[in-house]
Design a protein around this motif. Structure first.
Motif, PDB file in Angstrom:
ATOM      1  N   LYS A 466      -8.161  87.276 -48.636  1.00 29.65           N
ATOM      2  CA  LYS A 466      -7.809  88.599 -49.149  1.00 29.65           C
ATOM      3  C   LYS A 466      -6.598  89.185 -48.429  1.00 29.65           C
ATOM      4  CE  LYS A 466     -12.386  90.080 -50.741  1.00 29.65           C
ATOM      5  NZ  LYS A 466     -13.524  91.013 -50.469  1.00 29.65           N
ATOM      6  N   ILE A 467      -6.439  88.843 -47.146  1.00 34.51           N
ATOM      7  CA  ILE A 467      -5.291  89.344 -46.386  1.00 34.51           C
ATOM      8  C   ILE A 467      -3.985  88.943 -47.065  1.00 34.51           C
ATOM      9  CG2 ILE A 467      -4.075  89.204 -44.162  1.00 34.51           C
ATOM     10  CD1 ILE A 467      -6.767  88.741 -42.824  1.00 34.51           C
ATOM     11  N   PHE A 468      -3.994  87.779 -47.696  1.00 35.00           N
ATOM     12  CA  PHE A 468      -2.783  87.250 -48.331  1.00 35.00           C
ATOM     13  C   PHE A 468      -2.785  87.478 -49.847  1.00 35.00           C
ATOM     14  CE2 PHE A 468      -3.363  84.961 -44.404  1.00 35.00           C
ATOM     15  CZ  PHE A 468      -2.081  84.968 -43.859  1.00 35.00           C
ATOM     16  N   GLY A 469      -3.736  88.242 -50.350  1.00 33.54           N
ATOM     17  CA  GLY A 469      -3.756  88.589 -51.761  1.00 33.54           C
ATOM     18  C   GLY A 469      -4.153  87.460 -52.683  1.00 33.54           C
ATOM     19  N   ARG A 500      -1.583  90.345 -34.834  1.00 30.41           N
ATOM     20  CA  ARG A 500      -0.347  90.978 -35.307  1.00 30.41           C
ATOM     21  C   ARG A 500       0.544  89.958 -36.022  1.00 30.41           C
ATOM     22  NH1 ARG A 500       2.404  95.994 -35.095  1.00 30.41           N
ATOM     23  NH2 ARG A 500       4.163  95.605 -36.472  1.00 30.41           N
ATOM     24  N   ARG A 501       0.601  88.748 -35.479  1.00 34.49           N
ATOM     25  CA  ARG A 501       1.390  87.702 -36.123  1.00 34.49           C
ATOM     26  C   ARG A 501       0.857  87.407 -37.517  1.00 34.49           C
ATOM     27  NH1 ARG A 501       1.230  81.350 -34.580  1.00 34.49           N
ATOM     28  NH2 ARG A 501       2.695  80.617 -36.153  1.00 34.49           N
ATOM     29  N   LEU A 502      -0.477  87.414 -37.655  1.00 35.49           N
ATOM     30  CA  LEU A 502      -1.088  87.148 -38.957  1.00 35.49           C
ATOM     31  C   LEU A 502      -0.692  88.214 -39.967  1.00 35.49           C
ATOM     32  CD1 LEU A 502      -3.150  85.111 -40.221  1.00 35.49           C
ATOM     33  CD2 LEU A 502      -4.905  86.821 -39.763  1.00 35.49           C
ATOM     34  N   SER A 503      -0.733  89.487 -39.556  1.00 35.30           N
ATOM     35  CA  SER A 503      -0.371  90.567 -40.473  1.00 35.30           C
ATOM     36  C   SER A 503       1.119  90.534 -40.809  1.00 35.30           C
ATOM     37  CB  SER A 503      -0.740  91.921 -39.863  1.00 35.30           C
ATOM     38  OG  SER A 503       0.011  92.186 -38.698  1.00 35.30           O
ATOM     39  N   ASP A 504       1.964  90.174 -39.825  1.00 35.24           N
ATOM     40  CA  ASP A 504       3.406  90.074 -40.088  1.00 35.24           C
ATOM     41  C   ASP A 504       3.695  88.972 -41.107  1.00 35.24           C
ATOM     42  OD1 ASP A 504       3.906  92.115 -38.334  1.00 35.24           O
ATOM     43  OD2 ASP A 504       4.416  90.815 -36.646  1.00 35.24           O
ATOM     44  N   ILE A 505       2.991  87.845 -40.981  1.00 33.09           N
ATOM     45  CA  ILE A 505       3.171  86.751 -41.936  1.00 33.09           C
ATOM     46  C   ILE A 505       2.770  87.199 -43.337  1.00 33.09           C
ATOM     47  CG2 ILE A 505       2.318  84.467 -42.616  1.00 33.09           C
ATOM     48  CD1 ILE A 505       2.095  83.788 -39.641  1.00 33.09           C
ATOM     49  N   ALA A 506       1.626  87.922 -43.412  1.00 38.30           N
ATOM     50  CA  ALA A 506       1.127  88.356 -44.726  1.00 38.30           C
ATOM     51  C   ALA A 506       2.079  89.341 -45.397  1.00 38.30           C
ATOM     52  CB  ALA A 506      -0.258  88.988 -44.565  1.00 38.30           C
ATOM     53  N   LEU A 507       2.828  90.120 -44.608  1.00 34.57           N
ATOM     54  CA  LEU A 507       3.709  91.146 -45.173  1.00 34.57           C
ATOM     55  C   LEU A 507       5.162  90.704 -45.254  1.00 34.57           C
ATOM     56  CD1 LEU A 507       2.229  94.263 -43.313  1.00 34.57           C
ATOM     57  CD2 LEU A 507       1.777  93.533 -45.661  1.00 34.57           C
ATOM     58  N   SER A 508       5.441  89.471 -44.873  1.00 33.30           N
ATOM     59  CA  SER A 508       6.821  88.991 -44.893  1.00 33.30           C
ATOM     60  C   SER A 508       7.308  88.799 -46.328  1.00 33.30           C
ATOM     61  CB  SER A 508       6.937  87.684 -44.114  1.00 33.30           C
ATOM     62  OG  SER A 508       6.220  86.654 -44.772  1.00 33.30           O
TER      63      SER A 508
END
Length: 551
Positions: A466-469, A500-508
């Motif tokens: 879900k984090i990555f849609g 934080r790295r995981l969230s940055d990847i998901a929003l890149s």
């Protein structure tokens, strides 16, 4: 006020509001001298506290402490609902009510001391209710430490170690109460009422000022993680049962169930010596040194509380600082197991030596083993559980160990009642624990059972996706431009930098483009499947209702 100052002030407040179980050995002495369970003594016994009375109080305390282990299961849920500040303040209020119940019971015993007695059932109910209420309050206060996790994101292991250490430090409180009674010339009920007022006004006020609110906790989490955290991860009783069932499913996973069974058995053997010293150190000291004691005013019970406080202040935070440097959660667990075996072996060899310095070493071994046990359990849960299930898994493990330890405490108490010896069962328990932990070290080195990443249930994988849609781990790995194993390992990390790295990847930007590609592919696949289903349906209809030849 900086986060470090707030944390330090809250640590002091939580030590003051530490409850009864941590210092139960000295509390047992105070309650015994105040006349609790006096009906267990022979009618011709004239001293302040008889052995049968002490053993009954100690067994009651041990049984309640086993029951209180189940509070680990709900503490995180209360934090999820109320937040750290409200939990801590509510805990101070509940704790003061518990001491009020005990003060009323003790005052009643003093008033009826001339001949009439309180019914045993009423006395036991009030005493158990008071102790349970006190320790429920202390657990609620302790939950406030979780509110600092995103104020000091790189010191999370230190914060959790402080939450464990405050219970060890709280074991010094009954010594302060005894000193206050001697200084002011008051009795125990008055001292407990004063202590309850200090907790309500003093600790409660400090908690309200220093502990971050739920809104502040979420705001800091947004800054640290780069994304908001859910407002409620557990909703209602059904949500709580779902979380607990998930923790049990992790423990019963077919790949690791044998290893978990071995661990719980080993943990129980390591806990027993600490339980005996926590509740029975005073009579144990009398057996070792005789009625004259260890000389120079030495008391095994008071020495245990002092050393436990020092270990909580020094060893607990030091372990937390060390753990913060570990690269993987399983790092250091073998070394902790070796230290556990050495500590318990030291207790087994030295516990019967009638020398005060030797007994100091023995007490250090007991207290260190107790601290290492909590550290090991927490890190073990991190190794096997996804981050949103660590608290529940460690709670289930502690509850299981507490239940099994209670079963083993009963034959120990029976042995003490029959033989009158406290030394024999402590030797057997500590020697068994040392052998069990040594065997556990050998087993670990041979089998290497710790997984590279935690056990993920199907709902955990859905949460990661879900984090990555997207809806599957494979699609999430594609969106993150990572291998599925690497994504699972990163998602299961408890380090803030990894989250934080995981969230940055998901929003890149690249992730957004790949999400659109996955959406188009799935849409195309859905359309193709739909067309295929329609054609199959048309063929089926044609077979059922064929077109006449004349048409």
């Amino acid at each position: 006020m900086t986060s470090w100052i707030r944390l330090l002030l809250f640590f002091v407040a939580s030590v003051i509001a530490g409850g009864i179980i941590p210092g139960q050995n000295e509390y047992n002495q105070l309650f015994c001298e105040a006349g609790v369970f006096r009906y267990a003594c022979p009618t011709d016994y004239n001293s302040a506290c008889c052995p049968a009375q002490w053993l009954l109080i100690a067994n009651t305390m041990n049984s309640l402490s086993m029951f209180i282990t189940f509070l680990f299961l709900v503490s995180g849920i209360m934090f999820d609902i109320l937040g750290g500040r409200k939990c801590a303040v509510l805990g101070c209020a509940v704790l003061s009510v518990g001491f009020g119940i005990l003060a009323v019971l003790l005052r009643l015993l003093l008033l009826l001391g001339g001949g009439a007695t309180v019914k045993p059932s009423v006395e036991t109910t009030l005493f158990s209710l008071g102790v349970l209420t006190c320790d429920i309050g202390s657990f609620l206060v302790n939950v406030g430490f979780y509110a600092f996790l995103f104020h000091l994101p790189n010191k999370q292991a230190l914060i959790l170690s402080l939450s464990n250490s405050c219970f060890s430090c709280a074991s010094f409180i009954p010594i302060v109460i005894s000193y206050f009674m001697d200084l002011m010339g008051c009795n125990l009920p008055s001292a407990l009422l004063t202590y309850g007022a200090i907790i309500l006004i003093g600790s409660g006020g400090v908690c309200w000022i220093t502990v971050p609110s739920l809104e502040e906790y979420r705001a800091n989490a947004l800054v640290v993680l780069g994304m908001p955290i859910p407002k409620r991860s557990v909703k209602g009783w059904e949500g709580m049962k779902k979380q607990i069932r998930g923790a049990i499913r992790v423990l019963t996973h077919p790949d690791h169930i044998i290893f978990h069974k071995i661990l719980v058995s080993v943990l129980v053997t390591g806990w027993l010596p600490a339980f005996v010293y926590m509740s029975m150190a005073n009579p144990l000291g009398q057996e070792i040194f005789g009625e004259e004691g260890g000389g120079n005013g030495f008391s095994l019970g008071i020495s245990f509380l002092k050393i436990n406080t020092l270990i909580g202040l020094l060893v607990g935070p030091a372990c937390g600082v060390l753990v913060d440097f570990f690269q993987h959660p399983s790092d250091g667990l073998i070394e902790v197991s070796i230290l556990m075996a050495i500590s318990l072996a030291g207790v087994a060899f030295l516990c019967g030596v009638a020398n005060s310095m030797v007994q100091f070493v023995t007490l250090i071994c007991v207290c260190v083993s107790q601290t290492l046990m909590l550290l090991f359990t927490t890190r073990y849960a991190v190794v096997f559980a996804y981050p949103n299930r660590i608290g529940k898994l460690s709670g289930v493990i502690i509850a299981l160990c507490g239940t099994l330890a209670l079963v083993l405490i009963l034959p120990i108490s029976l042995s003490i009642a029959i033989t009158g010896s406290y030394l024999f069962p402590i030797r057997i328990a500590s020697a068994t624990g040392a052998v069990a932990w040594a065997a556990y070290v050998v087993y670990n080195k041979r089998e290497k059972p710790f997984p590279v990443s935690p056990v993920l249930l199907s709902e955990d994988e859905s949460e990661i996706a879900k984090i990555f849609g997207v809806s599957t781990i494979e699609d999430a790995a594609y969106v993150a431009n990572m291998a599925p194993k690497a994504l699972l390992k990163l998602s299961a990390s408890t380090k803030v930098a990894d989250l934080r790295r995981l969230s940055d990847i998901a929003l890149s930007r690249g992730a957004c483009e790949r999400i659109l590609h996955v959406a188009r592919r799935n849409c195309s696949q859905t359309s193709s499947d739909d067309i295929q289903r329609r054609r199959s349906r048309q063929i089926s209809i044609q077979k059922q209702f064929p077109v006449p030849e004349f048409a």
